[in-house]
Enzyme design. Structure first.
Site, PDB file in Angstrom:
ATOM      1  CE  LYS A 189      44.840  39.084  28.325  1.00  0.00           C
ATOM      2  NZ  LYS A 189      45.073  40.466  28.802  1.00  0.00           N
ATOM      3  CD  GLU A 265      55.650  34.707  39.413  1.00  0.00           C
ATOM      4  OE1 GLU A 265      55.177  34.995  40.552  1.00  0.00           O
ATOM      5  OE2 GLU A 265      56.129  35.553  38.642  1.00  0.00           O
TER       6      GLU A 265
HETATM    7  P1  NAD Z   1      45.881  40.584  36.835  1.00  0.00           P
HETATM    8  O1  NAD Z   1      46.130  39.254  37.436  1.00  0.00           O
HETATM    9  O2  NAD Z   1      44.464  41.035  36.731  1.00  0.00           O
HETATM   10  O3  NAD Z   1      46.482  40.634  35.336  1.00  0.00           O
HETATM   11  C1  NAD Z   1      47.493  39.771  34.860  1.00  0.00           C
HETATM   12  C2  NAD Z   1      47.059  39.197  33.498  1.00  0.00           C
HETATM   13  O4  NAD Z   1      45.868  38.448  33.681  1.00  0.00           O
HETATM   14  C3  NAD Z   1      46.716  40.271  32.455  1.00  0.00           C
HETATM   15  O5  NAD Z   1      47.111  39.819  31.177  1.00  0.00           O
HETATM   16  C4  NAD Z   1      45.203  40.333  32.528  1.00  0.00           C
HETATM   17  O6  NAD Z   1      44.611  40.796  31.346  1.00  0.00           O
HETATM   18  C5  NAD Z   1      44.854  38.883  32.782  1.00  0.00           C
HETATM   19  N1  NAD Z   1      43.546  38.672  33.397  1.00  0.00           N
HETATM   20  C6  NAD Z   1      42.912  39.464  34.288  1.00  0.00           C
HETATM   21  N2  NAD Z   1      41.711  38.927  34.610  1.00  0.00           N
HETATM   22  C7  NAD Z   1      41.581  37.778  33.911  1.00  0.00           C
HETATM   23  C8  NAD Z   1      40.565  36.786  33.808  1.00  0.00           C
HETATM   24  N3  NAD Z   1      39.418  36.876  34.474  1.00  0.00           N
HETATM   25  N4  NAD Z   1      40.780  35.730  32.999  1.00  0.00           N
HETATM   26  C9  NAD Z   1      41.923  35.609  32.300  1.00  0.00           C
HETATM   27  N5  NAD Z   1      42.911  36.529  32.332  1.00  0.00           N
HETATM   28  C10 NAD Z   1      42.748  37.605  33.135  1.00  0.00           C
HETATM   29  O7  NAD Z   1      46.724  41.649  37.583  1.00  0.00           O
HETATM   30  P2  NAD Z   1      46.500  43.258  37.571  1.00  0.00           P
HETATM   31  O8  NAD Z   1      45.087  43.615  37.852  1.00  0.00           O
HETATM   32  O9  NAD Z   1      47.104  43.808  36.342  1.00  0.00           O
HETATM   33  O10 NAD Z   1      47.373  43.659  38.822  1.00  0.00           O
HETATM   34  C11 NAD Z   1      46.799  43.491  40.093  1.00  0.00           C
HETATM   35  C12 NAD Z   1      47.805  42.931  41.054  1.00  0.00           C
HETATM   36  O11 NAD Z   1      48.348  41.724  40.545  1.00  0.00           O
HETATM   37  C13 NAD Z   1      49.038  43.778  41.295  1.00  0.00           C
HETATM   38  O12 NAD Z   1      48.808  44.774  42.226  1.00  0.00           O
HETATM   39  C14 NAD Z   1      50.011  42.760  41.793  1.00  0.00           C
HETATM   40  O13 NAD Z   1      49.806  42.527  43.147  1.00  0.00           O
HETATM   41  C15 NAD Z   1      49.648  41.521  41.034  1.00  0.00           C
HETATM   42  N6  NAD Z   1      50.567  41.281  39.898  1.00  0.00           N
HETATM   43  C16 NAD Z   1      51.501  40.332  40.055  1.00  0.00           C
HETATM   44  C17 NAD Z   1      52.394  40.095  39.038  1.00  0.00           C
HETATM   45  C18 NAD Z   1      53.463  39.067  39.195  1.00  0.00           C
HETATM   46  O14 NAD Z   1      54.516  39.209  38.601  1.00  0.00           O
HETATM   47  N7  NAD Z   1      53.233  38.009  39.934  1.00  0.00           N
HETATM   48  C19 NAD Z   1      52.348  40.831  37.863  1.00  0.00           C
HETATM   49  C20 NAD Z   1      51.331  41.791  37.711  1.00  0.00           C
HETATM   50  C21 NAD Z   1      50.452  41.993  38.753  1.00  0.00           C
END
Ligand code: NAD
Length: 496
Positions: A189, A265
């Site tokens: 996903k 992670e």
């Molecule tokens: P997020 O955690 O919402 O998204 C990451 C992934 O999780 C995406 O594929 C998203 O579709 C999925 N996701 C989101 N909500 C979900 C749920 N309820 N159930 C299952 N999957 C779900 O992150 P974001 O909103 O894109 O970014 C927000 C913050 O996350 C950023 O500001 C940053 O701090 C952090 N982030 C960290 C990393 C990392 O490498 N650790 C990467 C991206 C974002």
């Protein structure tokens, strides 16, 4: 925006994938739903993409389950599996330029980096796990004479890989490659901000000869497609990279469904410590600037806290600012650009709000602080540095995931390590010193999954990657990642 003619020509021929890959076929969402995929370079819609929901995810999981149970991939001879994964790497290499363009368009990162870093690393990861897959040995226990006991690494079954948008293909391969190498089936996903290279990967895997259903790709929103995957009763593990709040939800979904395994992670607030006896202040200044500004600061290991020994603070900060001033914000499609757009308007607003907060809390602005290139319609924030950050400031505590550096000072080793560890996160940490004892002491004392001495981000696929504390658990990269996608089975044969 003007871009080199060669790139314009490539873009005019580029086909943007928009359909899911389920059970060996390219399909739309069963509902017919789509979403607009916005390009951060200019804020325009790049293409429309299948908005997968519960029905599509269930179909993908069922396909992955069927593929796993009938052994079409799992039971192939390791030599054969290896051949398919090597072929996949070859095809990624054949289409590397296309993958780089897709990645850069989708997330706003400089095409220079997508070409030189993201795509080559994703290919390398694929090859590395292809090479490793027949070197996973079980063990024989200390059996009595009338018994033979041994343990084997058994694939888990169906892996749900939920990945972020900062290094879309690279992060996907950190999960997909070892999961496939161990014989699992995968439902990938991608983040809603960055579906393109994942969808292209699904197509290339089919072309490489990966049997239908073994790798499925379901684009869609986290709260819908991601949640459906994580709540599925037929998914054996969720491998995740992303935010802390989503990580917590995934653990809840696992608890509320089938107790699937979860690996997380979750990023960090990584400190880079520069002692007065730093062996090379210029190299440290390069690492301090690029450690936080690389990929527009959208890096989980971003060195977002710079801790400098008070006696060299002014001299060192001057050097860091000089490096940062050379980082020009530009069009991601221009091969000269080293710093592009942030992934989305929301991510840009988050970074800008942290900048406002840092000002309010009394941080001293040293560089940047603004949205730029507004006329393009894209999402650009310039490299930003605040001095005088206090441990209580939000800039010292919370992950910005944008190009904002907070500078703090310390006196002596004890204060340095205490400040560095004063965070709920524990992904990466670094220190610069000429004293080998101090370097090794730091390596021990710093509570982080990755520690770099006299360098930053100096490691590769051979070393495990993952965090301590609220940065998550479970490791990507290295041979350890293979074991993450397997269970140990103990078998005892009584000899009669
Ligand atoms: P997020 O955690 O919402 O998204 C990451 C992934 O999780 C995406 O594929 C998203 O579709 C999925 N996701 C989101 N909500 C979900 C749920 N309820 N159930 C299952 N999957 C779900 O992150 P974001 O909103 O894109 O970014 C927000 C913050 O996350 C950023 O500001 C940053 O701090 C952090 N982030 C960290 C990393 C990392 O490498 N650790 C990467 C991206 C974002």
């Amino acid at each position: 925006m003007s871009i080199p003619a060669a790139i314009s020509e490539q873009l005019s021929r580029l086909v943007l994938p928009g359909r899911a890959v389920i059970d060996g076929a390219l399909v739309g969402a069963a509902s017919g739903g789509t979403f607009d995929n916005v390009g951060p370079r200019d804020g325009a819609v790049l293409n429309t993409v299948a908005a997968c929901d519960v029905a599509d995810v269930d179909r993908a999981v069922a396909a992955a389950r069927a593929a796993f149970e009938d052994g079409r991939w799992r039971d192939l001879h390791p030599r054969q599996k290896k051949k398919v994964l090597f072929r996949l790497a070859e095809l990624m290499e054949r289409d590397a330029e296309e993958l780089a363009l897709l990645e850069s368009l989708d997330v706003g990162k400089p095409i220079r980096d997508a070409r030189a870093v993201d795509i080559p690393l994703a290919i390398n990861t694929t090859r590395w796990y292809a090479e490793a897959l027949d070197k996973v040995y079980g063990e024989v226990g200390a059996s009595p004479a009338d018994r033979l006991s041994f343990a084997t690494h058994e694939p888990l079954g169906v892996i749900g890989a939920i990945v972020p948008w900062n290094f879309p293909l690279h992060m996907a391969m950190w999960k997909v490659a070892p999961a496939l190498a161990m014989g699992n089936s995968v439902v990938l996903k991608p983040a809603e901000q960055s579906p393109l290279t994942a969808l292209k990967l699904g197509q290339l895997a089919l072309e490489a000869g990966l049997p239908a259903g073994v790798l499925n790709v379901v684009p869609g929103f986290g709260a819908i497609a991601g949640q459906a995957l994580a709540r599925s009763m037929d998914v054996d593990m969720i491998a995740f990279t992303g935010s802390g709040p989503t990580g917590r939800r995934l653990m809840e979904y696992a608890a509320q469904s089938n107790l699937k395994r979860v690996s997380l992670e979750l990023g960090g607030k990584s400190p880079q410590i520069v002692f007065a006896d730093c062996p090379d202040l210029d190299a440290a200044a390069q690492a301090a600037a690029w450690g936080v500004f690389y990929n527009q600061g959208e890096v989980c290991t971003a060195a977002s806290r710079l801790l400098v020994e008070a006696s060299i603070k002014d001299e060192f900060l001057e050097k860091v600012v000089a490096v940062a001033r050379t980082i020009q914000v530009g069009d991601p499609m221009d091969p000269e650009t080293g710093f592009g757009a942030m992934v989305s308007e929301r991510q840009m607003q988050t970074a800008l709000s942290y900048i406002d907060k840092a000002r309010e809390e009394g941080g001293a602005p040293v560089l940047g602080g603004s949205q730029v290139r507004i006329e393009t319609g894209g999402f650009y924030v310039e490299p930003t540095i605040f001095d005088g950050v206090k441990p209580s400031h939000r800039l010292a505590k919370e992950e910005v995931f944008g190009p904002v550096l907070g500078v703090m000072t310390f006196t002596g080793e004890d204060e340095a390590f205490a400040l560095a560890n004063d965070t709920v996160y524990g992904l990466a940490a670094g220190l610069w010193t000429s004293d080998i004892n101090r370097g090794l002491k730091g390596a021990r004392k710093l509570k982080a999954g990755l520690v770099w001495v006299n360098g930053w981000d100096a490691c590769d696929i051979t070393m495990p990657f993952g965090g301590f504390k609220q940065s998550g658990f479970g490791r990507d990269r290295s041979l350890h990642a293979l074991h993450k996608y397997a269970d140990l089975k103990s078998v005892s044969v009584t000899l009669r």
